[in-house]
Scaffold this active site. Structure first.
Site, PDB file in Angstrom:
ATOM      1  N   CYS A 165       0.815  -1.218   0.000  1.00 28.26           N
ATOM      2  CA  CYS A 165       0.000   0.000   0.000  1.00 28.26           C
ATOM      3  C   CYS A 165       0.852   1.273   0.000  1.00 28.26           C
ATOM      4  O   CYS A 165       0.455   2.287  -0.592  1.00 28.26           O
ATOM      5  CB  CYS A 165      -0.969   0.005   1.172  1.00 28.26           C
ATOM      6  SG  CYS A 165      -0.224  -0.256   2.783  1.00 28.26           S
ATOM      7  N   ASP A 192      -8.543   4.860  -2.961  1.00 32.32           N
ATOM      8  CA  ASP A 192      -7.567   3.866  -2.525  1.00 32.32           C
ATOM      9  C   ASP A 192      -7.236   2.975  -3.713  1.00 32.32           C
ATOM     10  O   ASP A 192      -8.061   2.152  -4.141  1.00 32.32           O
ATOM     11  CB  ASP A 192      -8.118   3.028  -1.366  1.00 32.32           C
ATOM     12  CG  ASP A 192      -7.035   2.191  -0.682  1.00 32.32           C
ATOM     13  OD1 ASP A 192      -6.147   1.701  -1.401  1.00 32.32           O
ATOM     14  OD2 ASP A 192      -7.076   2.045   0.547  1.00 32.32           O
ATOM     15  N   HIS A 213      -1.426   2.341   7.261  1.00 33.00           N
ATOM     16  CA  HIS A 213      -2.027   2.338   5.928  1.00 33.00           C
ATOM     17  C   HIS A 213      -1.893   3.742   5.344  1.00 33.00           C
ATOM     18  O   HIS A 213      -1.796   4.734   6.086  1.00 33.00           O
ATOM     19  CB  HIS A 213      -3.497   1.915   5.972  1.00 33.00           C
ATOM     20  CG  HIS A 213      -4.070   1.629   4.616  1.00 33.00           C
ATOM     21  ND1 HIS A 213      -3.425   0.832   3.692  1.00 33.00           N
ATOM     22  CD2 HIS A 213      -5.217   2.058   4.011  1.00 33.00           C
ATOM     23  CE1 HIS A 213      -4.159   0.756   2.593  1.00 33.00           C
ATOM     24  NE2 HIS A 213      -5.245   1.500   2.757  1.00 33.00           N
TER      25      HIS A 213
END
Length: 474
Positions: free
Chosen positions: A261, A305, A288
């Protein structure tokens, strides 16, 4: 009256400056006397009401039945005078307990706050790298622009036709530039970037097993790799090792096109900037990161995202993954903003915010904004301040909506919103609502099942406890 001229026909002297000054003094004296009279009258009324209450039969019986602790002490002239004076004082105002927090710099002895400040100032450098013209030109060479713009034009026309068919003059759900980012998101997720769990063996392509961390080489450090993961081939006949540097240099990510991520959000945010959108890189303290893109059509920041191909779904992490979060800080070329309220709507999803006092966090956010906006024109700063104010109203609206929903649940006979959804502030249209209801929120899609379960991001029903102070690697 003083100041008036006795001379006939002298109109200018009738109401001169001296007359006006005397009139002002008289008016101030009159208002002062009136105010003192009102205060004296209110004190007299309050004393009369208290004396009547003390003299009532019920109070006399209650006082004789349960003597107070003060009655057991001998009286004195001081205590009598003091109690009389206190009864004349104005009541305390409970609203003073909720005064706005004032931005306060971290104290010199507060090492934790100083450490958190240094971290946030360092993270605020990330989006400044997206302004490199050479890097943006390199990114445009990688993006299939014809495909992206063609898909965006097609989707934009469909949305415009759908809105026009309603016949009420409504705007399309999304503007053309929003459709460009949506098309870019699909291409990035499905065709360009690759998720890495355990990299395959470079010799025999067999699965590998993690063997911890190792020091980066000089070349890896030059591309921003502060840490390198080491993997060993599971095939005993091979036994080769594979290095997985965690690059932060966006140009290098355009070459490797792989990561987790951290790499996904970093590279995708830069590509959004390359096609002309304003972007934010959002950091979450619970390991995150993701992107926000500003929609001129909606006049607000949109959650994106790339790992999950998620668009405008800020409740994904808490109500989909079952993730608890404390800090969500959005960094852009224009400053930093605490956007936790956009992503944490319910108290059960909120972790304790103990990195620094809230007043210090406000100061840090303002410090970064001042640093980033120092060279902007007055008009540009004013525009950004209006945008900040509009976003603050949006974030406060989420708090009001969550309180409203909580109260609705406990009031007998009330009907909660369908699916427990929390709508956006009343000023927004229904089209602005989050894309998915909580009941439809999925667990995490990116990453293998073991990795996702270890992070506690596989949904509320299946999640296992994970200490937020020691999360798995990102």
């Amino acid at each position: 009256m003083a100041g008036r001229s006795n001379g006939p026909g002298d109109d200018r002297g009738d109401f001169g400056e001296e007359w006006a000054r005397d009139l002002r003094v008289q008016f101030e004296q009159l208002m002062r006397t009136k105010r003192l009279t009102e205060i004296g009258q209110s004190r007299a009324d309050r004393s009369r009401l208290e004396s009547e209450e003390r003299a009532s039969p019920s109070n006399i019986r209650a006082h004789s039945a349960t003597p107070s602790s003060s009655s057991s002490r001998p009286s004195s002239s001081y205590s009598q005078g003091h109690s009389h004076a206190s009864s004349a004082l104005p009541p305390s105002y409970s609203s003073l307990r909720n005064l706005p927090k004032i931005p306060t710099p971290p104290a010199p002895h507060d090492k934790e706050s100083q450490k958190f400040r240094n971290l946030l100032v360092s993270l605020s450098q990330t989006p400044t790298r997206y302004e490199n013209p050479g890097l943006l030109d390199e990114a445009l060479q990688v993006i299939p622009l014809d495909r992206i713009y063609s898909e965006a034009e097609e989707e934009s026309q469909v949305l415009e036709a759908s809105a026009a068919s309603m016949g009420d003059g409504r705007k399309p759900d999304w503007g053309y530039q929003d459709c460009v980012i949506r098309a870019l998101l699909r291409w990035f997720k499905r065709s360009f970037f690759t998720w890495v769990n355990n990299p395959p063996c470079p010799i025999c392509l067999s699965p590998t097993v993690a063997r911890g961390m190792t020091r980066p080489t000089d070349d890896e450090s030059a591309y921003g790799a502060l840490r390198v993961e080491l993997y060993e081939c599971s095939n005993q006949a091979c036994g080769a090792f594979e290095r997985f540097p965690r690059y932060s240099d966006v140009w290098r990510l355009l070459q490797t096109r792989r990561g987790r991520c951290g790499e996904w959000a970093n590279c995708f945010s830069m590509l959004c900037r390359a096609v002309g959108s304003r972007v934010r890189w959002v950091w979450n303290a619970e390991d995150h990161v993701w992107t926000e893109v500003y929609s001129e059509h909606k006049q607000r920041w949109i959650h994106v995202d790339a790992c999950e191909e998620a668009w405008d779904n800020p409740r994904l992490y808490t109500e989909g993954w079952g993730k608890q979060m404390s800090y969500c800080i959005a960094f852009s070329i224009d400053g930093a903003t605490d956007v936790t309220r956009r992503y944490v709507r319910k108290s059960e999803h909120a972790l304790e915010r103990n990195r620094c006092p809230e007043e210090v966090l406000l100061y840090i956010m303002q410090e970064i904004k001042t640093l980033r906006r120092g060279n902007l024109s007055k008009e540009e700063r004013f525009r950004l301040e209006k945008e900040d104010s509009r976003e603050d109203r949006e974030l406060r609206g989420y708090v009001v909506a969550s309180i409203t929903q909580a109260v609705t649940r406990i009031v007998p006979g009330s009907t909660p919103p369908a699916g427990g959804a929390i709508s956006r502030p009343a000023a927004s249209s229904p089209a602005n609502d989050d894309q998915k209801l909580p009941a439809e929120q999925p667990g995490r899609q990116s990453g293998n099942a073991e990795w996702v379960a270890a992070r506690g991001e596989n949904g509320r029903r299946n999640q296992q406890f994970q200490d937020p102070r020691n999360p798995p690697r990102r």
